[in-house]
Motif scaffolding. Structure first.
Motif, short mmCIF file in Angstrom:
data_model
loop_
_atom_site.label_atom_id
_atom_site.label_comp_id
_atom_site.label_asym_id
_atom_site.label_seq_id
_atom_site.Cartn_x
_atom_site.Cartn_y
_atom_site.Cartn_z
N ASP A 1 -1.79 -5.13 13.70
CA ASP A 1 -2.18 -6.55 13.61
C ASP A 1 -1.54 -7.17 12.37
O ASP A 1 -0.75 -6.54 11.66
CB ASP A 1 -3.70 -6.70 13.59
N ALA A 2 -1.88 -8.42 12.12
CA ALA A 2 -1.26 -9.15 11.01
C ALA A 2 -1.58 -8.51 9.66
O ALA A 2 -0.74 -8.51 8.75
CB ALA A 2 -1.73 -10.61 11.03
N GLU A 3 -2.77 -7.96 9.52
CA GLU A 3 -3.15 -7.34 8.24
C GLU A 3 -2.26 -6.15 7.92
O GLU A 3 -1.88 -5.94 6.77
CB GLU A 3 -4.62 -6.90 8.32
N HIS A 4 -1.91 -5.35 8.96
CA HIS A 4 -1.08 -4.18 8.73
C HIS A 4 0.40 -4.54 8.66
O HIS A 4 1.17 -3.90 7.93
CB HIS A 4 -1.28 -3.16 9.86
N GLY A 5 0.84 -5.55 9.43
CA GLY A 5 2.25 -5.81 9.57
C GLY A 5 2.83 -6.92 8.73
O GLY A 5 4.05 -7.05 8.63
N ALA A 6 1.96 -7.74 8.12
CA ALA A 6 2.47 -8.89 7.37
C ALA A 6 3.34 -8.43 6.20
O ALA A 6 2.99 -7.52 5.44
CB ALA A 6 1.30 -9.74 6.86
N GLY A 7 4.50 -9.06 6.05
CA GLY A 7 5.39 -8.77 4.94
C GLY A 7 6.22 -7.52 5.09
O GLY A 7 6.98 -7.17 4.18
#
Length: 575
Positions: free
Chosen positions: A180-186
């Motif tokens: 999800d965005a928390e794991h994949g952001a950046g």
């Protein structure tokens, strides 16, 4: 940024892995490393073949046209060998399926390397020949999808719960991770490439609505999963890409309709589908078994059922289905022609077999749908009883409302030939699929004339296979249905001779002749369609007439007995 060490990649590649250390040392400086964002085109069909490309991370798709993918180019694989050897232009278009890093070897550098190290040409030539052989043999089926973008229509869709349950079901064929965005952001493309290399499946989940993350999910996905609450008023997705096939590109689109109960809501699929254009598959999800079916369908592990037409002999389908059910066989998609389409629609609706058989007996045996005879201007019957029977049985159901994906086949006499129906009023297209020319009047709809699908495809395993179904069970009414006679005539005798029935003379009846004639045209390709089935069931039905509805019990028993014997024989053969 320093140049990465590609020596391990080169040694395991099919193109350069045979080279010695000296040749590899000469090759490495000639390789140009670059990245290609997901969805970006590497080269177009017809472009000059000026380089070979080796995938380091990510993957490419090779396409014939805008969306038809003919090959997956995974990490360690190459593309462009044919052009370097033959000098011809690009035969296909290549696009990045996700953020991809590549090595490029220009033609001039390749030719210089070949002069210094002639063995370098050997690996490239081998790959070029293999690709040419594949092209001559026909397009190879694309690899099964591995990455899924789960993009909800709105924040109130329980996307995370759906993703976790789907991941559990996908674990049957390999490990699955949810990002999800928390794991994949950046993260950079190398991080995603490593995760995809470690897992058989990856679900890229958007649960926040962050535009940047949704774009990353779209770039990484092989398949788009688009969940929505079925009961809500239909509305467009936050981004335009999933709604238009020209922008979604190679990615198959699956609309996932979440229902509060087990039964699909009437009209929900039609409402939501209006938000999209082009080809789109939809799925009704109301419980865990539906999520398991979704997992099989989107990952390339689904099982399909195809039922042939054959008049009264088609009642054998009920017996065969009972035997298959008792043996634990279940199906994720259904299709059929004529009487096979009518019975298949009941299976796709989730009806119990006993209820289906009783409904069929009441409508076909007692209801006598072919008994409204009329002056044969268009057909021998008016067709009203048949239409009324189908409307009573299936009511207001649209084909999109069925629990399982379903199709039926008809023949359009207005120029189109075979037509596959997946949308619209269920009773109407079942009526068209079973409109035996001369017996039932054709269905006239929007300027087109539709008749029985048996004219062109009585066992549509080819249609089922074209949608990526991994295993196909087909029940074919293959009994000899040739019309035989003991008469020697070239003209119809006088009426008084016909009334005086001699025991030694047997003539084909008008209805039997028309029914038989309707099936002749599709027999040429029938053997090929039977071969497409992984499990083919052909009950012996010579003792059942094409219109002997009164023999329905015998037909059911024959279908059950033959299927049980075949399943037992198949099981014994595996021991």
């Amino acid at each position: 940024m320093p140049m990465p060490d590609f020596s391990a990649l080169l040694r395991r590649s099919d193109v350069f892995g045979h080279l010695g250390e000296e040749a590899l040392a000469a090759l490495a400086p000639e390789l140009r490393w670059f990245s290609l964002p997901g969805g970006r085109t590497l080269f177009h069909q017809g472009d000059p073949a000026d380089a070979l490309y080796l995938v380091w991370r990510g993957s490419l798709g090779v396409f014939d046209g805008a969306t038809h993918r003919v090959r997956l180019v995974a990490a360690g694989d190459s593309v462009g060998e044919i052009g370097l050897v033959t000098g011809e232009g690009r035969q296909y278009t290549a696009r990045a399926l996700r953020d991809t890093e590549l090595l490029r070897l220009d033609r001039a550098a390749f030719e210089a390397l070949s002069r210094q190290h002639p063995q370098a040409m050997l690996g490239v030539a081998r790959m070029a020949i293999a690709r040419l052989q594949q092209r001559l043999q026909g397009d190879q089926p694309p690899d099964a999808p591995r990455t899924f973008a789960l993009l909800p229509a709105s924040p109130d869709v329980p996307a995370r719960a759906l993703a976790m349950q789907l991941a559990m079901e996908l674990e049957s064929w390999g490990n699955c991770i949810v990002i999800d965005a928390e794991h994949g952001a950046g993260r950079g493309s190398d991080w995603f490439a490593e995760r995809e290399a470690q897992a058989r499946f990856v679900i890229y989940l958007d649960s926040t609505g962050d535009d940047h993350w949704r774009q990353r999910c779209l770039r990484q996905a092989d398949v788009l999963l688009l969940p929505a609450l079925a009961a809500q008023a239909a509305h467009p997705w936050p981004e335009a890409l999933p709604r238009h096939p020209s922008r979604a590109g190679h990615r198959p689109r699956h609309l996932v309709l979440l229902h509060a109960g087990r039964q699909p809501s009437l009209g929900a699929a039609r409402r939501w589908r209006e938000m999209f254009s082009g080809e789109l598959q939809h799925h009704h999800v109301g419980g865990r078994s539906d999520i398991a079916r979704l997992a099989r369908l989107v990952s390339g592990h689904a099982r399909g059922l195809v039922l042939a037409g054959g008049g009264a002999r088609g009642v054998a389908h009920f017996g065969a289905l009972r035997a298959l059910h008792e043996a634990g066989h279940a199906f994720d998609a259904v299709g059929g022609t004529s009487i096979g389409a009518i019975i298949g629609a009941g299976v796709a609706a989730g009806w119990e077999l006993d209820d289906m058989a009783e409904t069929f007996r009441r409508h076909f045996v007692e209801g006598r749908p072919l008994s409204d005879w009329t002056v044969p201007v268009v057909a021998l019957t008016r067709g009203r009883r048949a239409a009324a029977m189908l409307r009573r049985a299936f009511g207001a159901l649209d084909m999109e409302d069925l629990t399982l994906p379903f199709f039926c086949v008809s023949t359009c006499l207005s120029g189109e030939g075979m037509v596959v129906h997946r949308h619209g009023p269920l009773w109407l297209w079942l009526r068209a699929s079973s409109a035996i020319p001369g017996v039932l009047p054709p269905v006239l709809h929007q300027g087109r004339v539709y008749v029985d699908g048996a004219l062109v495809d009585n066992l549509p395993t080819d249609v089922m296979a074209s949608h990526g179904i991994a295993h196909i069970t087909a029940i074919d009414i293959r009994a000899e249905i040739s019309l035989l006679t003991t008469a020697e005539e070239f003209a119809t005798p006088p009426w008084w001779q016909l009334l005086w029935k001699r025991q030694d003379i047997r003539r084909p009846g008008l209805v039997s002749t028309l029914v038989r004639a309707a099936m002749v045209n599709s027999e040429g390709a029938s053997e090929h369609r039977r071969e497409r089935a992984d499990l083919l069931i052909t009950p012996p039905l010579e003792h059942i007439g094409m219109l002997d509805w009164k023999d329905w019990q015998r037909a059911m028993e024959a279908g059950y007995r033959h299927t049980m014997e075949q399943l037992e024989a198949d099981a014994a053969a595996l021991l």
